[in-house]
Structure formats: C-alpha cells, structure tokens
Design an enzyme around this catalytic site. Structure first.
Site, PDB file in Angstrom:
ATOM      1  N   ASN A 246      -4.805   7.024  -3.230  1.00 38.76           N
ATOM      2  CA  ASN A 246      -3.551   6.379  -2.864  1.00 38.76           C
ATOM      3  C   ASN A 246      -2.901   5.748  -4.086  1.00 38.76           C
ATOM      4  OD1 ASN A 246      -5.900   4.661  -1.770  1.00 38.76           O
ATOM      5  ND2 ASN A 246      -4.314   3.145  -1.526  1.00 38.76           N
ATOM      6  N   ASP A 247      -2.597   4.486  -4.100  1.00 38.29           N
ATOM      7  CA  ASP A 247      -1.713   3.891  -5.112  1.00 38.29           C
ATOM      8  C   ASP A 247      -2.058   4.262  -6.563  1.00 38.29           C
ATOM      9  OD1 ASP A 247      -1.625   2.525  -2.697  1.00 38.29           O
ATOM     10  OD2 ASP A 247      -2.051   0.577  -3.558  1.00 38.29           O
TER      11      ASP A 247
ATOM     12  N   ASP B 167      -2.944  -7.253  -5.507  1.00 38.43           N
ATOM     13  CA  ASP B 167      -2.158  -6.359  -6.371  1.00 38.43           C
ATOM     14  C   ASP B 167      -1.477  -7.067  -7.544  1.00 38.43           C
ATOM     15  OD1 ASP B 167      -2.930  -4.681  -4.307  1.00 38.43           O
ATOM     16  OD2 ASP B 167      -0.973  -4.688  -3.335  1.00 38.43           O
TER      17      ASP B 167
END
Ligand code: DQQ
Length: 559
Positions: free
Chosen positions: A45-46, A170
């Site tokens: 993902n990210d 994050d």
C-alpha cells in the site's frame, strides 16, 4: 568515489539482471502491470519515505512479505537510478519490536546534516497503540543503504493528553526553520477534527509537541499521511522542504475519506502559521485533489538531481480479496509524477516524470481528423494498446450550442455519473476508449464534455469504468472533475498511461488526474484496442494523437 561505485553496480545488474520476471507472467496474469511499480508478489500500500540520496532513488512502501492481503506490515525497499527500473532489496523495517510488533506503518525520510538520512515511522504495538519511531542506515558508505537500524531510544513519541493512540500516525519529512530547529507533522484527529500535529527537534532524534497544530479542519475526520512542502511561484522547478526565500507558496496535503486533498497557502516559518489561500480542507468532490480516481496515501520528495518535486501514490485494487489471493498480489504505485504550481497559482499541475520516455517504443500518429458528431468510434491502428502511453489534443469551435447548465458550481463526479460515455450531448462526450475489445463489449471511456454555465464554459473530464469488464464483481465506478481551461482558446488535451489494469489519465496537460483500475476479461494483452470517439452531436477536431507502445520496466530482486 561513491558515485563511481553506484554506477558500476548498476551496470553489472543491468547486464546480468533478469528483466523477464514481469514479461513472462502476462498470459497468466493479465492484470500485472508492465511499467508501474509493483513487487513480484504480495500486498503493497502506501509509498513511504521516497528520497534521492548519493545518486540513488529509494522507494519504501507498506508491504506484506508473506501474502496478498494487508498484514505483517514492513517497509519494502527498492532502489533505482532512473525512477523507471528497480532493484528490490530486503525490507528495510520489519515488525519485530514491542513498539512495532503489529506493523511498521507509514512515515517519511529526512536527510539530516551530514548528510545522514533518517526514517521516522509509526509503529503499532500489540494493543494497537500507535507510537513514533526512528531508524537510520547501518552503513552510510553502502550506496544502497540496505540495512536500517531502529534507534534504541524508540519510541520517540507516544500518544499523550488529547491524542487518541489509535489516531496518531504517519510522520512527515522534517523541515528546518530559520531558528535552526527541525519541524515535522503527524496525522491525527483531535476532538473530531482532522489535524496535522506539529513537533520540534534540535537534532532530528528528540521531539517535542508544539502547543498548536500546523493546521486542522473541523469539516473532516482523521488525517493520514500529511505532506507539507514549498512550491515555486515562478516556474516548474521543485524546492527542498527547508528552503527559505521568496517566490514560494506552501502545499499541505492530507489523506482522508479515501482521497488526497490539498490546500495551497502561505506559511510563516517564524510563527509556524499556515493560512489556506485555496478552499480549506473539507469533504467534497469540488475540493482540490491530486487525483479524482484511485490514488491514496501519497508522498512527495525533492529530487535534487533534477530540481523537481516528485509524487508517488498508492493505487489500490478494484477487485475482491479472493481475486488478490488468486493473483498472489495486490496494489500498485502510480507512475511517479513531477509536481509544480499552475500558471494561475490556484492549483498544482502533475505530469509523469520525463524518464518515462525511455520506455517508449513504436509510435503511432494521427493528425487533423474531423470527428463527426455521433459517428462510430475510430480505431487507432498499429498499437499494442494494453501497454501504451498516449497523448491526444482536441479542439472545439463555435461553442454557442454547448449544453447549458444553470449554475457555475456543480459536482463533477455526479455529472459524469449522470451523463456517462453513452449519453449524447452536443460538445461531447468525446475522448478515447481504452482497453477496448474488438466489438466494444468492453471498454473504459476517458472523455470530455463542454458545458455553458451562466458565466463561463466548463470542461468536464470523466473516466467511466461502467463498461470496463464483463466480470461482475469488480469495481466499475465513474470518476469526474473539471479542467480549469478556456475551451474557446485552448485545446483540450488528454494523456493516458494504459497499463493492463491501470489507466492513469492527465487532462489539460496535467491540470487534473484521474486514475482507474479495470479488469477486462476480453480486452486483455493483444486483444486490447484503442479508439477515439465523439458521441456528441457537434463535430470535434482531433488535432493530434501520438501514441507509443511501452516497453516493460525491469523490477529485479537483489536480496
Ligand atoms: N496506511 C498505513 C497507515 C496509514 C494508512 C498502514 C493510509 O500508516 O495511515 O498501512 O493508507
């Protein structure tokens, strides 16, 4: 000296590398991409902590080394010297410590003085508390920065006071203020408001919270993956995060509600005040976004080699978990995009990095073709249209007969849903049909429509996946946005990167992006065709079309 080492290392691998890993899989794996980044298998993902350091591009990403669904979240690590071909290393971070045993979640890199890169990332403990951690390279003279050491001072930050420990994650790239202190932001939700918490540090290792956040919004929930950086107001060059000088404005990006929203504003590094100049953060299809399709949790970095800001985003799947298990993988990275401020200063412009051109193979051209209203789509011959880069320019004249709308403010996504590719208007829908089968049982339509509002013309851009596959259980959304251009005096352009199961489209030379994932059953590999179409009643001119077959990138594991 170090640079020389890097070059010979790459040459060795390019000559001996097995570039066929991707290629051999296409007949069995019609949805694997040819020139978008993805590991050989499993979940991603990210994008995390992209950076350019000592002549090498590094891309980290949320990665499950053991399967095609989210879990065991590690920092996958790949390196490149051109942002196109990649070598996959062992994960840089794995969930092994009490403070990250339930996942090494997203974060960023910062290049401290030295220069010495550090990773700031969120760890999740066994109670799902989110904690901030730091890692640094084991051996700075290793050009690949293969091994990373988690600092023994971890965790560097825990959720205290008003911070909810499941909404604290994050960390961004840090920037230095005029007082010589580092600053960074962390995504959170405080009292129900999406927030970029602000922290200070004198050395990059020890951080304290500012008594006020950099920014927040009472209109949104939790902010993930905040990104904060300056852009130049006098050209396309990118700027490093700590730059202090004139002719810049700042961009704050937050991920929420499944999208990448950004605000352009002014930032005062003396007071750490950020004031939005464009519409402030909220949940709306009219709010500025990096991309109006599938694109999330993005991260940008300053590329000092080419003085540009480069953006990566996660493009997730639109098929099921069962499909992910069958395929053995899930998730892609977008093609890296250069980002700069538009001429109007009201929005950003994005464009695939120029290195993409080295993948271009056979070219097909068309010029000055009148597309008569409501005629059959025109096939673009001679193209391997499952893996292509295409750019088209359209022009329209005499817009007095454009479809009327009674407001200058409307929801473009809704309009694309109501007036899809098969609903005829006057100027439009016109555009392209990609990943189309021979008899048009399957196609993805990327198209425009021009409307006349009370005070101006509006150019709507849509990506319509409703006919993209005969398969039933795949996403077939319709996406839309508008292009801030004047159709009376400017051509309407579209660039689409077509890559088996992803269609990444850039309208108005990068004024708006829409990324779609599609899973055709018939229009795969050599059966995929490209058409130009005009389903409006008015004629439209196809001023030019340039399309290229694209070669595959090399994505090679080197352990
Ligand atoms: N993905 C990560 C989080 C982040 C989210 C977990 C965004 O750190 O908030 O894989 O997609």
């Amino acid at each position: 000296m170090l640079g020389g080492c890097v070059v010979s290392f790459f040459l060795f691998l390019v000559v001996n590398g097995d570039g066929s890993v991707h290629a051999s899989q296409h007949h069995l794996q019609p949805y694997r991409t040819g020139f978008h980044f993805q590991p050989l298998k499993n979940w991603i993902n990210d994008p995390n902590g992209p950076m350019y350091f000592n002549g090498v591009y590094h891309l980290f990403y949320q990665y499950n080394p053991y399967g095609p669904l989210w879990g065991n979240i590690s920092w996958g690590h790949s390196i490149s010297h051109d942002l196109v071909n990649w070598f996959i290393l062992e994960p840089a971070l794995s969930p092994k410590e009490t403070y990250d045993i339930e996942g090494c979640l997203s974060g960023s890199t910062t290049i401290l003085d030295g220069p010495k890169p550090i990773i700031l990332y969120t760890g999740q403990d066994s109670d799902k508390n989110q904690l901030q951690n730091l890692a640094f390279p084991k051996n700075l003279s290793d050009p690949l920065l293969k091994d990373w050491i988690k600092w023994d001072g971890n965790p560097i930050l825990t959720a205290v006071n008003d911070i909810n420990s499941s909404q604290f994650r994050d960390p961004s790239t840090a920037w230095m203020g005029p007082d010589g202190k580092w600053r960074m932001v962390i995504g959170s939700e405080i009292n129900g408001h999406g927030t970029a918490l602000l922290y200070y540090s004198s050395n990059g290792f020890n951080w304290t919270r500012s008594d006020k956040p950099l920014h927040f919004s009472s209109e949104t929930g939790m902010w993930e993956c905040p990104d904060f950086y300056p852009v130049s107001s006098v050209g396309k060059n990118g700027i490093d995060v700590s730059f202090q000088g004139n002719n810049t404005v700042h961009v704050l990006k937050a991920s929420y509600n499944g999208h990448e929203y950004y605000v352009i504003g002014s930032y005062d590094p003396q007071t750490d005040q950020f004031l939005a100049v464009t519409q402030d953060f909220r949940v709306s299809n009219m709010q500025l976004r990096y991309d109006y399709g599938r694109f999330y949790a993005s991260k940008s970095f300053y590329d000092s080699a080419k003085q540009r800001r480069v953006l990566w985003g996660w493009v997730d799947e639109g098929d099921s978990e069962l499909d992910a298990i069958k395929k053995g993988w899930s998730g892609l990275q977008s093609f890296p995009r250069s980002v700069w401020l538009s001429d109007t200063h009201k929005q950003l412009v994005q464009w695939p990095v120029e290195e993409i051109e080295k993948l271009r193979a056979k070219q097909v051209n068309m010029k000055n073709i009148e597309l008569k209203g409501e005629t059959s789509p025109l096939k673009v011959p001679g193209l391997r249209a499952s893996q292509a880069d295409i750019e088209v320019f359209f022009s329209v004249t005499n817009l007095s007969d454009a479809e009327q709308i009674d407001s200058d403010v409307f929801d473009p996504q809704l309009l694309c849903e109501q007036k899809n590719a098969s609903s005829s208007g006057s100027f439009g829908p016109f555009g392209i049909l990609v990943l189309a089968s021979k008899n048009l049982t399957e196609y993805t339509a990327v198209f425009f429509r021009v409307f006349k509002g009370p005070n101006k013309f509006h150019v709507l851009m849509c990506s319509d996946q409703s006919r993209s596959s005969v398969a039933e259980k795949v996403d077939k959304s319709i996406y839309g946005t508008f292009l801030d251009l004047d159709p009376l005096h400017e051509k309407i352009s579209l660039r689409s990167l077509i890559d088996h199961s992803i269609v990444e489209s850039f309208g108005g030379e990068g004024l708006a992006c829409i990324t779609a994932r599609v899973y055709p059953k018939i229009a795969i590999n050599k059966h995929a065709k490209l058409y130009v179409f005009n389903n409006g009643t008015k004629n439209v001119t196809l001023s030019s079309l340039n399309a290229w077959n694209m070669n595959k990138t090399r994505i090679v594991p080197i352990g």
